[in-house]
Design a protein around this motif. Sequence first.
Motif, PDB file in Angstrom:
ATOM      1  N   MET A  62       0.852  -1.174   0.000  1.00 21.09           N
ATOM      2  CA  MET A  62       0.000   0.000   0.000  1.00 21.09           C
ATOM      3  C   MET A  62       0.899   1.240   0.000  1.00 21.09           C
ATOM      4  SD  MET A  62      -3.275   0.663   2.496  1.00 21.09           S
ATOM      5  CE  MET A  62      -4.105  -0.847   2.085  1.00 21.09           C
ATOM      6  N   PRO A  63       0.683   2.156  -0.934  1.00 18.86           N
ATOM      7  CA  PRO A  63       1.534   3.361  -1.013  1.00 18.86           C
ATOM      8  C   PRO A  63       1.386   4.261   0.213  1.00 18.86           C
ATOM      9  CG  PRO A  63       0.269   3.079  -3.037  1.00 18.86           C
ATOM     10  CD  PRO A  63      -0.259   2.092  -2.047  1.00 18.86           C
ATOM     11  N   ALA A  64       2.463   4.962   0.526  1.00 16.69           N
ATOM     12  CA  ALA A  64       2.451   5.960   1.607  1.00 16.69           C
ATOM     13  C   ALA A  64       2.313   7.340   0.971  1.00 16.69           C
ATOM     14  CB  ALA A  64       3.727   5.873   2.424  1.00 16.69           C
ATOM     15  N   TYR A  65       1.320   8.080   1.401  1.00 18.05           N
ATOM     16  CA  TYR A  65       1.093   9.445   0.951  1.00 18.05           C
ATOM     17  C   TYR A  65       1.454  10.374   2.101  1.00 18.05           C
ATOM     18  CZ  TYR A  65      -1.576   7.519  -2.949  1.00 18.05           C
ATOM     19  OH  TYR A  65      -1.961   6.835  -4.070  1.00 18.05           O
ATOM     20  N   ARG A  66       1.955  11.565   1.771  1.00 19.54           N
ATOM     21  CA  ARG A  66       2.313  12.552   2.777  1.00 19.54           C
ATOM     22  C   ARG A  66       1.417  13.786   2.625  1.00 19.54           C
ATOM     23  NH1 ARG A  66       6.451  11.252  -0.055  1.00 19.54           N
ATOM     24  NH2 ARG A  66       6.919  13.347  -0.746  1.00 19.54           N
ATOM     25  N   VAL A  67       0.874  14.241   3.736  1.00 17.04           N
ATOM     26  CA  VAL A  67       0.078  15.468   3.766  1.00 17.04           C
ATOM     27  C   VAL A  67       0.958  16.547   4.376  1.00 17.04           C
ATOM     28  CG1 VAL A  67      -1.984  16.595   4.672  1.00 17.04           C
ATOM     29  CG2 VAL A  67      -2.072  14.166   4.044  1.00 17.04           C
ATOM     30  N   TYR A  68       1.277  17.575   3.579  1.00 19.70           N
ATOM     31  CA  TYR A  68       2.098  18.688   4.043  1.00 19.70           C
ATOM     32  C   TYR A  68       1.212  19.879   4.379  1.00 19.70           C
ATOM     33  CZ  TYR A  68       6.265  16.266   2.425  1.00 19.70           C
ATOM     34  OH  TYR A  68       7.269  15.348   2.260  1.00 19.70           O
ATOM     35  N   PHE A  69       1.539  20.562   5.456  1.00 14.28           N
ATOM     36  CA  PHE A  69       0.812  21.738   5.917  1.00 14.28           C
ATOM     37  C   PHE A  69       1.599  22.972   5.477  1.00 14.28           C
ATOM     38  CE2 PHE A  69       0.022  18.106   8.565  1.00 14.28           C
ATOM     39  CZ  PHE A  69      -1.361  18.076   8.617  1.00 14.28           C
ATOM     40  N   ILE A  70       0.949  23.847   4.730  1.00 11.28           N
ATOM     41  CA  ILE A  70       1.611  24.964   4.057  1.00 11.28           C
ATOM     42  C   ILE A  70       1.163  26.294   4.669  1.00 11.28           C
ATOM     43  CG2 ILE A  70       2.030  26.021   1.803  1.00 11.28           C
ATOM     44  CD1 ILE A  70       2.871  23.022   1.998  1.00 11.28           C
ATOM     45  N   ASP A  71       2.140  27.164   4.974  1.00 14.95           N
ATOM     46  CA  ASP A  71       1.801  28.473   5.538  1.00 14.95           C
ATOM     47  C   ASP A  71       1.518  29.484   4.429  1.00 14.95           C
ATOM     48  OD1 ASP A  71       4.262  29.466   4.596  1.00 14.95           O
ATOM     49  OD2 ASP A  71       5.214  29.457   6.569  1.00 14.95           O
ATOM     50  N   LYS A 113      -6.450  25.274   7.002  1.00 14.03           N
ATOM     51  CA  LYS A 113      -5.051  25.197   6.577  1.00 14.03           C
ATOM     52  C   LYS A 113      -4.969  24.860   5.088  1.00 14.03           C
ATOM     53  CE  LYS A 113      -3.900  22.939  10.930  1.00 14.03           C
ATOM     54  NZ  LYS A 113      -5.078  22.233  11.381  1.00 14.03           N
ATOM     55  N   ASP A 114      -3.902  25.334   4.443  1.00 18.89           N
ATOM     56  CA  ASP A 114      -3.580  24.873   3.100  1.00 18.89           C
ATOM     57  C   ASP A 114      -2.800  23.578   3.257  1.00 18.89           C
ATOM     58  OD1 ASP A 114      -4.690  27.111   1.928  1.00 18.89           O
ATOM     59  OD2 ASP A 114      -2.781  28.122   1.617  1.00 18.89           O
ATOM     60  N   ILE A 115      -3.124  22.590   2.457  1.00 21.77           N
ATOM     61  CA  ILE A 115      -2.381  21.341   2.504  1.00 21.77           C
ATOM     62  C   ILE A 115      -2.072  20.867   1.088  1.00 21.77           C
ATOM     63  CG2 ILE A 115      -3.375  20.618   4.715  1.00 21.77           C
ATOM     64  CD1 ILE A 115      -5.031  18.548   3.111  1.00 21.77           C
ATOM     65  N   GLN A 116      -1.054  20.027   1.003  1.00 18.82           N
ATOM     66  CA  GLN A 116      -0.702  19.360  -0.248  1.00 18.82           C
ATOM     67  C   GLN A 116      -0.545  17.876   0.056  1.00 18.82           C
ATOM     68  OE1 GLN A 116       2.829  21.118  -1.891  1.00 18.82           O
ATOM     69  NE2 GLN A 116       1.839  23.079  -2.255  1.00 18.82           N
ATOM     70  N   VAL A 117      -0.994  17.050  -0.886  1.00 27.12           N
ATOM     71  CA  VAL A 117      -0.879  15.606  -0.748  1.00 27.12           C
ATOM     72  C   VAL A 117       0.118  15.120  -1.798  1.00 27.12           C
ATOM     73  CG1 VAL A 117      -2.118  13.399  -0.787  1.00 27.12           C
ATOM     74  CG2 VAL A 117      -3.295  15.485  -0.029  1.00 27.12           C
ATOM     75  N   TRP A 118       1.138  14.390  -1.337  1.00 27.55           N
ATOM     76  CA  TRP A 118       2.190  13.888  -2.219  1.00 27.55           C
ATOM     77  C   TRP A 118       2.323  12.378  -2.082  1.00 27.55           C
ATOM     78  CZ3 TRP A 118       5.554  16.835  -5.320  1.00 27.55           C
ATOM     79  CH2 TRP A 118       5.369  18.215  -5.249  1.00 27.55           C
ATOM     80  N   GLU A 119       2.654  11.730  -3.172  1.00 26.66           N
ATOM     81  CA  GLU A 119       3.025  10.322  -3.178  1.00 26.66           C
ATOM     82  C   GLU A 119       4.398  10.273  -3.820  1.00 26.66           C
ATOM     83  OE1 GLU A 119       3.709   6.406  -4.535  1.00 26.66           O
ATOM     84  OE2 GLU A 119       2.940   7.799  -6.010  1.00 26.66           O
TER      85      GLU A 119
END
Length: 58
Positions: free
Chosen positions: A1-10, A41-47
């Motif tokens: 199962m892939p790991a996704y990262r949620v980044y919190f952006i200012d 919050k602004d967020i970005q989702v990365w794989e």
Amino acid sequence: MPAYRVYFIDADGRIYQAPQILKCADDQEAIEKARQYVDGKDIQVWERDRLVAKFSPK
């Protein structure tokens, strides 16, 4: 199962805390799970090095 990262952006477009790691079967599941973190919050989702989605509360 892939790991996704949620980044919190200012407001300056910089990451301001450690990413939240999500284990998801696919992009759609990651997007659905990531929505819970928007909450003002602004967020970005990365794989890996691939941007999957951006969310902004605005």
